[in-house]
Design a protein around this motif. Structure first.
Motif, mmCIF file in Angstrom:
data_model
loop_
_atom_site.group_PDB
_atom_site.id
_atom_site.type_symbol
_atom_site.label_atom_id
_atom_site.label_comp_id
_atom_site.label_asym_id
_atom_site.label_seq_id
_atom_site.Cartn_x
_atom_site.Cartn_y
_atom_site.Cartn_z
ATOM 1 N N PHE A 47 5.752 2.633 7.380
ATOM 2 C CA PHE A 47 6.814 3.625 7.248
ATOM 3 C C PHE A 47 8.109 2.878 6.913
ATOM 4 C CE2 PHE A 47 3.604 5.625 9.716
ATOM 5 C CZ PHE A 47 3.749 6.996 9.597
ATOM 6 N N PHE A 48 9.058 3.595 6.315
ATOM 7 C CA PHE A 48 10.363 2.976 6.017
ATOM 8 C C PHE A 48 11.479 4.001 6.132
ATOM 9 C CE2 PHE A 48 13.954 1.891 3.335
ATOM 10 C CZ PHE A 48 14.249 0.617 3.801
ATOM 11 N N ALA A 49 12.640 3.509 6.597
ATOM 12 C CA ALA A 49 13.895 4.277 6.555
ATOM 13 C C ALA A 49 15.027 3.276 6.424
ATOM 14 C CB ALA A 49 14.068 5.134 7.800
ATOM 15 N N THR A 50 16.067 3.646 5.710
ATOM 16 C CA THR A 50 17.193 2.740 5.532
ATOM 17 C C THR A 50 17.997 2.619 6.829
ATOM 18 O OG1 THR A 50 19.140 2.244 4.186
ATOM 19 C CG2 THR A 50 18.764 4.559 4.739
ATOM 20 N N ALA A 51 18.605 1.457 6.999
ATOM 21 C CA ALA A 51 19.558 1.252 8.095
ATOM 22 C C ALA A 51 20.983 1.398 7.596
ATOM 23 C CB ALA A 51 19.362 -0.134 8.717
ATOM 24 N N ASN A 52 21.151 1.677 6.314
ATOM 25 C CA ASN A 52 22.478 1.882 5.744
ATOM 26 C C ASN A 52 23.022 3.258 6.153
ATOM 27 O OD1 ASN A 52 22.209 -0.563 4.498
ATOM 28 N ND2 ASN A 52 21.811 0.255 2.454
ATOM 29 N N GLY A 53 24.276 3.500 5.804
ATOM 30 C CA GLY A 53 24.859 4.815 6.046
ATOM 31 C C GLY A 53 25.677 4.925 7.310
ATOM 32 N N GLY A 54 25.866 3.803 8.019
ATOM 33 C CA GLY A 54 26.666 3.823 9.235
ATOM 34 C C GLY A 54 25.808 3.737 10.483
ATOM 35 N N PRO A 55 26.426 3.364 11.607
ATOM 36 C CA PRO A 55 25.674 3.213 12.854
ATOM 37 C C PRO A 55 24.942 4.481 13.282
ATOM 38 C CG PRO A 55 27.857 2.234 13.057
ATOM 39 C CD PRO A 55 27.846 2.971 11.763
ATOM 40 N N ALA A 56 25.580 5.643 13.128
ATOM 41 C CA ALA A 56 24.941 6.887 13.559
ATOM 42 C C ALA A 56 23.700 7.173 12.729
ATOM 43 C CB ALA A 56 25.932 8.043 13.471
ATOM 44 N N PRO A 90 0.841 -1.201 0.000
ATOM 45 C CA PRO A 90 0.000 0.000 0.000
ATOM 46 C C PRO A 90 0.871 1.244 0.000
ATOM 47 C CG PRO A 90 0.293 -0.749 2.235
ATOM 48 C CD PRO A 90 1.120 -1.668 1.363
ATOM 49 N N ALA A 91 0.297 2.376 0.358
ATOM 50 C CA ALA A 91 1.076 3.592 0.531
ATOM 51 C C ALA A 91 2.060 3.387 1.683
ATOM 52 C CB ALA A 91 0.161 4.768 0.825
ATOM 53 N N VAL A 92 3.298 3.810 1.480
ATOM 54 C CA VAL A 92 4.341 3.700 2.501
ATOM 55 C C VAL A 92 4.990 5.064 2.655
ATOM 56 C CG1 VAL A 92 6.521 2.616 3.157
ATOM 57 C CG2 VAL A 92 4.786 1.280 1.942
ATOM 58 N N THR A 93 5.094 5.541 3.891
ATOM 59 C CA THR A 93 5.784 6.798 4.159
ATOM 60 C C THR A 93 7.268 6.517 4.300
ATOM 61 O OG1 THR A 93 3.852 7.708 5.298
ATOM 62 C CG2 THR A 93 5.988 8.752 5.729
ATOM 63 N N VAL A 94 8.072 7.010 3.359
ATOM 64 C CA VAL A 94 9.520 6.837 3.396
ATOM 65 C C VAL A 94 10.129 8.131 3.919
ATOM 66 C CG1 VAL A 94 11.588 6.337 2.048
ATOM 67 C CG2 VAL A 94 9.419 5.235 1.449
ATOM 68 N N LEU A 95 10.924 8.032 4.970
ATOM 69 C CA LEU A 95 11.552 9.227 5.524
ATOM 70 C C LEU A 95 12.401 9.912 4.460
ATOM 71 C CD1 LEU A 95 12.644 8.205 9.142
ATOM 72 C CD2 LEU A 95 10.449 9.058 8.319
ATOM 73 N N SER A 96 12.379 11.212 4.435
ATOM 74 C CA SER A 96 13.036 11.985 3.395
ATOM 75 C C SER A 96 14.519 11.644 3.266
ATOM 76 C CB SER A 96 12.889 13.482 3.706
ATOM 77 O OG SER A 96 13.552 14.262 2.738
#
Length: 780
Positions: free
Chosen positions: A302-311, A270-276
């Motif tokens: 909702f979705f956000a990547t876990a990539n990009g480093g621990p911080a 369905p519709a998913v809110t992806v963090l900017s």
């Protein structure tokens, strides 16, 4: 003396004089009691190489000590410099991109001047936070940063690893042979049109189908559904309890959602809110979102990547909570995540950011969120698939060429743990060493060496300095690991009474232990989720017991912790196996091996697939009972879970397989107090029994159903069921599935209702106690 004896003695003498190492006539069993490996002495040649590397380490300048040893070795080799006396090269596994840039994580006390310097030298900045910057730059330019007082450490960019499982190795249970019709490559739009037709037919045949009116959004047109929907009794539960996950926000963290638009077009999402700016890359996130949608179709995703480093991962956890997510689930871990520390507060300056992800989980769960994480695919001791060794450091003897340094004895004189296999199902991953020192405060200096099978040559080494302000962490790249090589733990200086943890991250060790799960999955209020092959449900629902074991690759617990989030010790002065605290992990188990439409995940294995099933089930419980606390939902999930593996709560599956139907039944009755009074005792044939049942609602305003067990003696009949004024009920009857009475009146919070049940016992009934018991009470 005969010729044979003379010949034997000569050979023995020659081996003692000319041999470069001594083979001891002993074997040592692994902790699993299954594998055996020969105990070898490190050769003089290898000892000299180790001595040279240790001498080089001691000669490093303060600026060089800010650079991870893998970067230092790579930098020297790029200049054709000798690494140390007698050591021309080592495997570091360091890779560069198409621009010949290397990705690094830079820790600092203040990122602003570091960013200015990086821009000045033309580095590519990936992301930045108050005390952490991820950047890409030429290897030669790293040294320009070390003279900055703000810079505390520079290490190769820590990799994010998801917990999907690719089954390639014969030692892992093969993928189940489940017949699934492939989605054909047809004209554009055909799949969506076909899905609409299938959906319309299903709606016409059954108005109560899973995507019916109870869903708050417009109906979606389903192409693919996870088999976990049936195995966890979620489809059945949605119909019975009238819930879909509506009113609940569920956030997913994984690599990426590359195929989100396509899956929305097919009706699989369905519709998913992806963090900017946080869509990431890859499609494991898409597959996880599918699973959540299949089981809890009414939830907002909702979705956000876990990539990009621990911080970056930690920030996205917090941002999902800020966006309103009640439930958050991920399937990612970073190699440097601390094994022994329970988070990382702002007062801690960690050279690896080893506790920031766990701290983010601690923060959002303290604020009321439910957090689910894959336990990992690093194997377990019971299935003889562990690639972990954990225990007290044991002095294996001072190497003659290395005064003051000691190697660890894994047992029976083995100073090197043999790698039986590498990269099970996912390619070679690094080997990590942790020991019981605090983040940002390790004054005990340990190193990790990789030697060849005969312990005659050093293949790779991690030799960072720990002098009081660094993290207790060493890492040898996965590209350096080879089957048959031996990992050697070396204590360079400091205390020997330390608990140590060696892991090969989906490899296999000859001498192995339990406790492969680590990091934020072991946070106090997180759910670490193990995996169970959905094929073991046989197309129906899980039944528990020996029929549904955890996957052989699923990580086990428990987790022993020694430090609080502020780096203070849990048991001051005791950092051995008798200290710290032992936390029960894993927490629960759920299905993997399920169908997804996301490219590359037609059959989705791994604890990556298990975690979203568990999160979706929690979403159904939250949807039924919005006011439920995280503790109440946890209690409902764990108390109703199907027991598998060892009896009761165990290190492989925790409480067992979480089930939607049973969990909803448990949460619906959690706030109902039941008091039942029965008389007389013993039962006398030909008399009446009167039961007074008092139901008190301690929660929100809901109607109540009573389901009573069919434990009445043969020959009994109901005389009457008295209800409070204004209540209505179905006619009670004794059936194989229980005595059911449906109540329609609402009980206000803290209000009670008294039901009087009268049972007549026929004259020919044997005298026995007649004791109907409350089996289930449901709030709706």
């Amino acid at each position: 003396m005969n010729t044979y004896r003379r010949y034997t003695i000569v050979l023995l003498l020659l081996s003692l004089i000319a041999g470069s190492f001594i083979l001891r006539p002993m074997f040592t069993a692994s902790a699993s009691g299954q594998d055996k490996q020969q105990a070898l002495r490190i050769s003089d040649a290898a000892a000299r190489q180790m001595q040279s590397l240790i001498a080089e380490k001691a000669s490093r300048t303060p600026e060089q000590n800010k650079i991870d040893s893998q970067l230092l070795y790579s930098l020297k080799m790029s200049r054709n410099e000798q690494l140390a006396e007698g050591v021309e090269s080592l495997k570091t596994g360091l890779s560069t991109d198409t621009k010949d840039l290397v990705q690094v994580d830079i820790r600092s006390t203040n990122s602003k001047p570091v960013l200015e310097k990086l821009k000045a030298i033309g580095a590519e900045i990936v992301n930045s936070f108050e005390r952490s910057v991820r950047a890409r730059l030429p290897l030669r330019d790293i040294e320009q940063l070390t003279n900055m007082p703000e810079v505390t450490f520079i290490m190769p960019g820590d990799d994010a690893v998801t917990s999907a499982e690719i089954r390639q190795n014969p030692s892992v249970r093969p993928a189940p042979q489940i017949s699934r019709s492939p989605i054909p490559q047809l004209n554009p739009g055909f799949q969506a049109r076909a899905a609409r037709v299938r959906y319309a037919i299903a709606e016409a045949l059954s108005p109560s189908t899973r995507r019916g009116a109870a869903t708050s959004r417009a109906p979606m047109f389903i192409v693919n559904t996870s088999e976990g929907d049936t195995a966890h009794r979620a489809a059945e539960a949605r119909t019975k309890f009238g819930v879909t996950g509506a009113g609940v926000n569920i956030g997913v963290l994984s690599n990426g959602v590359d195929s989100l638009a396509a899956l929305q077009g097919s009706g699989d999402l369905p519709a998913v809110t992806v963090l900017s700016g946080q869509a990431g890359s890859g499609d494991e996130g898409s597959a996880m979102l599918e699973i959540v949608f299949d089981l809890a179709p009414g939830a907002q995703l909702f979705f956000a990547t876990a990539n990009g480093g621990p911080a970056n991962f930690a920030q996205n956890i917090r941002d999902l909570r800020t966006a309103g997510c009640d439930i958050i689930v991920d399937d990612v871990f970073y190699f440097a995540e601390s094994v022994f520390q329970d988070g990382q507060t702002g007062s801690v300056s960690s050279t690896t950011d080893g506790g920031v992800i766990t701290q983010a989980v601690n923060d959002v769960t303290a604020g009321g969120a439910l957090y689910f994480s894959s336990a990992g695919n690093e194997g377990n001791l019971n299935d003889n698939t562990s690639g972990t060794w954990e225990g007290d450091f044991v002095d294996g003897g001072t190497l003659s060429s290395l005064p003051g340094g000691n190697v660890h004895d894994f047992g029976g004189g083995n100073v090197g743990d043999t790698i039986n296999a590498i990269g099970m199902g996912s390619g070679p991953l690094p080997a990590n060493l942790f020991w019981a020192d605090p983040l940002g405060g390790s004054a005990n200096d340990y190193d990790l060496f990789l030697l060849n099978a005969s312990l005659t040559s050093v293949l790779a080494a991690s030799t960072n300095t720990q002098s009081g302000s660094q993290d207790p962490f060493e890492q040898i790249a996965g590209a350096s690991l080879v089957t048959g090589a031996r990992l050697v733990i070396f204590r360079h200086s400091g205390a020997a009474n330390r608990f140590v943890h060696l892991r090969t991250n989906r490899g296999r060790l000859s001498v192995a232990t339990a406790a492969s799960t680590k990091g934020h999955a072991t946070a106090a209020n997180a759910f670490g989720v193990a995996a169970v092959d959905v094929a073991t449900a046989g197309g129906g629902s899980f039944t528990g017991g020996s029929a549904n074991p955890v996957e052989t690759f699923s990580s086990d617990g428990p987790r022993q912790l020694f430090f609080n989030p502020d780096s203070s010790p849990i048991t001051p002065g005791n950092f051995s196996s008798t200290g710290g605290l032992i936390r029960q992990k894993d927490d629960i188990a759920a299905a993997d091996g399920v169908s997804c439409a996301a490219p590359g995940f037609a059959t989705f294995f791994g604890t990556s697939a298990a975690a979203p099933h568990a999160a979706a089930i929690a979403g159904l419980l939250k949807s039924l009972k919005p006011a439920a606390t995280p503790a109440q939902i946890r209690a409902a999930l764990t108390s109703s879970a199907l027991d598998i593996e060892a009896a009761g709560v165990d290190r492989d599956s925790g409480a067992g397989i979480v089930m939607a139907y049973q969990g909803l039944a448990a949460i619906s009755s959690a706030d109902l107090s039941i008091v039942k009074t029965d008389s007389p005792d013993p039962v006398v044939a030909g008399t009446d029994l009167t039961y007074s049942i008092t139901v008190t609602n301690n929660g929100g305003d809901r109607a109540v159903d009573l389901v009573m067990s069919d434990s009445l003696p043969a020959g009994t009949t109901f005389v009457s069921l008295a209800t409070p004024a204004g209540w209505t009920s179905t006619t009670p009857s004794v059936g194989a599935n229980g005595i059911v009475t449906a109540k329609t009146q609402t009980l206000d919070n803290a209000q009670s209702a008294v039901f009087s049940l009268v049972v007549h016992v026929l004259p020919n009934t044997p005298d026995e106690r007649c004791c109907p018991t409350l089996q289930q009470s449901r709030r709706r």
